[in-house]
Write a protein that holds these residues in place. Structure first.
Motif, PDB file in Angstrom:
ATOM      1  N   PRO A 123       0.808  -1.225   0.000  1.00 16.95           N
ATOM      2  CA  PRO A 123       0.000   0.000   0.000  1.00 16.95           C
ATOM      3  C   PRO A 123       0.840   1.273   0.000  1.00 16.95           C
ATOM      4  CG  PRO A 123      -0.916  -1.597   1.532  1.00 16.95           C
ATOM      5  CD  PRO A 123       0.384  -2.165   1.059  1.00 16.95           C
ATOM      6  N   GLY A 124       0.531   2.161  -0.921  1.00 10.31           N
ATOM      7  CA  GLY A 124       1.207   3.450  -0.993  1.00 10.31           C
ATOM      8  C   GLY A 124       2.575   3.431  -1.633  1.00 10.31           C
ATOM      9  N   LYS A 125       3.088   2.231  -1.973  1.00  8.90           N
ATOM     10  CA  LYS A 125       4.404   2.131  -2.617  1.00  8.90           C
ATOM     11  C   LYS A 125       4.184   1.950  -4.115  1.00  8.90           C
ATOM     12  CE  LYS A 125       6.085   2.225   1.514  1.00  8.90           C
ATOM     13  NZ  LYS A 125       6.610   3.523   2.043  1.00  8.90           N
ATOM     14  N   HIS A 126       4.290   3.051  -4.831  1.00  3.54           N
ATOM     15  CA  HIS A 126       3.891   3.070  -6.234  1.00  3.54           C
ATOM     16  C   HIS A 126       4.865   2.303  -7.123  1.00  3.54           C
ATOM     17  CE1 HIS A 126       1.042   5.966  -4.833  1.00  3.54           C
ATOM     18  NE2 HIS A 126       1.973   6.866  -4.559  1.00  3.54           N
ATOM     19  N   LEU A 127       4.315   1.624  -8.104  1.00  2.00           N
ATOM     20  CA  LEU A 127       5.105   0.988  -9.162  1.00  2.00           C
ATOM     21  C   LEU A 127       4.888   1.849 -10.400  1.00  2.00           C
ATOM     22  CD1 LEU A 127       6.890  -1.374 -10.043  1.00  2.00           C
ATOM     23  CD2 LEU A 127       4.832  -2.699 -10.488  1.00  2.00           C
ATOM     24  N   ALA A 128       5.545   2.979 -10.420  1.00  2.00           N
ATOM     25  CA  ALA A 128       5.272   4.002 -11.432  1.00  2.00           C
ATOM     26  C   ALA A 128       6.540   4.299 -12.224  1.00  2.00           C
ATOM     27  CB  ALA A 128       4.725   5.260 -10.753  1.00  2.00           C
ATOM     28  N   GLY A 129       6.547   5.454 -12.908  1.00  2.00           N
ATOM     29  CA  GLY A 129       7.704   5.794 -13.739  1.00  2.00           C
ATOM     30  C   GLY A 129       7.838   4.808 -14.879  1.00  2.00           C
ATOM     31  N   GLU A 130       9.009   4.178 -14.981  1.00  2.00           N
ATOM     32  CA  GLU A 130       9.220   3.136 -15.985  1.00  2.00           C
ATOM     33  C   GLU A 130       8.191   2.018 -15.814  1.00  2.00           C
ATOM     34  OE1 GLU A 130      12.448   1.187 -18.671  1.00  2.00           O
ATOM     35  OE2 GLU A 130      11.936   3.237 -18.165  1.00  2.00           O
ATOM     36  N   GLY A 131       7.854   1.758 -14.544  1.00  2.00           N
ATOM     37  CA  GLY A 131       6.860   0.739 -14.247  1.00  2.00           C
ATOM     38  C   GLY A 131       7.407  -0.667 -14.385  1.00  2.00           C
ATOM     39  N   LEU A 132       6.498  -1.605 -14.528  1.00  2.00           N
ATOM     40  CA  LEU A 132       6.846  -3.001 -14.733  1.00  2.00           C
ATOM     41  C   LEU A 132       6.870  -3.252 -16.232  1.00  2.00           C
ATOM     42  CD1 LEU A 132       7.327  -5.796 -13.391  1.00  2.00           C
ATOM     43  CD2 LEU A 132       4.867  -6.166 -13.575  1.00  2.00           C
ATOM     44  N   VAL A 133       8.025  -3.643 -16.778  1.00  2.00           N
ATOM     45  CA  VAL A 133       8.171  -3.871 -18.221  1.00  2.00           C
ATOM     46  C   VAL A 133       8.210  -5.368 -18.479  1.00  2.00           C
ATOM     47  CG1 VAL A 133       9.609  -3.485 -20.258  1.00  2.00           C
ATOM     48  CG2 VAL A 133       9.403  -1.691 -18.514  1.00  2.00           C
ATOM     49  N   VAL A 134       7.257  -5.847 -19.268  1.00  2.00           N
ATOM     50  CA  VAL A 134       7.165  -7.265 -19.610  1.00  2.00           C
ATOM     51  C   VAL A 134       7.601  -7.437 -21.062  1.00  2.00           C
ATOM     52  CG1 VAL A 134       5.644  -9.273 -19.797  1.00  2.00           C
ATOM     53  CG2 VAL A 134       5.299  -7.599 -17.964  1.00  2.00           C
ATOM     54  N   GLU A 135       8.572  -8.318 -21.301  1.00  2.00           N
ATOM     55  CA  GLU A 135       9.089  -8.520 -22.658  1.00  2.00           C
ATOM     56  C   GLU A 135       8.204  -9.485 -23.433  1.00  2.00           C
ATOM     57  OE1 GLU A 135      13.460  -8.724 -24.137  1.00  2.00           O
ATOM     58  OE2 GLU A 135      12.862 -10.796 -23.764  1.00  2.00           O
ATOM     59  N   ILE A 136       7.931  -9.132 -24.699  1.00  2.00           N
ATOM     60  CA  ILE A 136       7.099  -9.940 -25.591  1.00  2.00           C
ATOM     61  C   ILE A 136       7.957 -10.388 -26.778  1.00  2.00           C
ATOM     62  CG2 ILE A 136       5.011 -10.019 -26.986  1.00  2.00           C
ATOM     63  CD1 ILE A 136       4.436  -9.590 -24.043  1.00  2.00           C
ATOM     64  N   PRO A 137       8.303 -11.678 -26.860  1.00  2.00           N
ATOM     65  CA  PRO A 137       9.102 -12.158 -27.986  1.00  2.00           C
ATOM     66  C   PRO A 137       8.246 -12.418 -29.216  1.00  2.00           C
ATOM     67  CG  PRO A 137       8.626 -13.974 -26.516  1.00  2.00           C
ATOM     68  CD  PRO A 137       8.017 -12.751 -25.887  1.00  2.00           C
ATOM     69  N   GLY A 138       8.893 -12.513 -30.384  1.00  2.00           N
ATOM     70  CA  GLY A 138       8.191 -12.922 -31.588  1.00  2.00           C
ATOM     71  C   GLY A 138       8.152 -11.867 -32.674  1.00  2.00           C
TER      72      GLY A 138
END
Length: 246
Positions: A123-138
């Motif tokens: 709670p209250g600890k933001h996952l912001a900015g660049e954020g969570l980056v998930v790689e998509i192959p193909g």
């Protein structure tokens, strides 16, 4: 004494705190998947219960080509400036372990890849900015010719095979370009009446377009699978059609 203890109020539950979450889908060896490719579908689930806490599409551009693909990257340096993202705010009263699922590119079903990861949210600890980056192959492959279930005559042979190939973000493939089609392997695997018939290499004809010719030996039902493969990265995409030669 017991009566005094019973009279004490129970500890109040923690008040929910707004917690910002940013999720991005990045094409392997390319840029971010955004509006131009129909976005990436993001689903955030409670990992224990499976309940969906938030979902939606990434929106925005593929990002800054120079920043993502050409410049050296330093630790903690963001490369997502202006790039597509899914943004949401969750009201959390306690830490929660979540599964983040990404389906991309969402509108291209034959090319769509499911990728996921898991993270703790506090709670209250933001996952912001660049954020969570998930790689998509193909890669995204679309067979342009021959058309699905087309009826044609042996007298019309040979038949053109043409396919459109782009990166998962929609980034263009060209001869000698940043995504160099001359270094990729593209071919059509052909079956006739369910049996292997031929393999036809396809060459880069124009930006994103690879072409070759099929020379059938007799009428039948033909199945054609086109694959694109980049041996430098392992990125691979496939599309397939069937057609009838009378």
């Amino acid at each position: 004494m017991l009566a005094s203890l019973l009279a004490l109020p129970l500890a109040a539950a923690a008040e929910p705190e707004p917690t910002e979450i940013v999720v991005r889908a990045k094409s392997k060896d390319a840029k971010f998947i955004g509006t131009s490719m129909g976005g990436a579908m993001v689903r955030i689930r409670n990992a224990e219960s499976g309940k969906i806490l938030a979902e939606g599409l990434t929106e925005g551009s593929t990002g800054n080509t120079d920043l993502i693909m050409k410049q050296p990257h330093r630790r903690h340096q963001s490369i997502a400036e202006g790039a597509a993202a899914f943004r949401t705010t969750l009201e959390l009263s306690e830490p929660v372990f979540v599964t983040v699922e990404v389906l991309a590119p969402y509108i291209k079903k034959q090319a769509r890849v499911a990728a996921q990861t898991q993270v703790w949210l506090v709670p209250g600890k933001h996952l912001a900015g660049e954020g969570l980056v998930v790689e998509i192959p193909g890669m995204v492959v679309d067979v342009l010719s021959p058309q699905t279930h087309r009826y044609t005559q042996m007298s019309d042979a040979p038949f053109d095979i043409r396919a459109n190939v782009v990166m998962m973000c929609g980034c263009p493939i060209s001869d000698g370009g940043l995504w160099d089609g001359s270094k990729m392997e593209v071919a059509a695997l052909i079956k006739k009446d369910g049996k292997d018939f031929a393999t036809v290499p396809l060459v880069l004809e124009d930006t994103n377009t690879f072409a070759g010719q099929l020379k059938p030996d007799s009428p039948g039902v033909y199945q054609l699978l086109v694959y694109a493969h980049d041996p430098r990265t392992g990125n691979t995409g496939v599309d397939q059609v069937s057609f009838i030669i009378k």
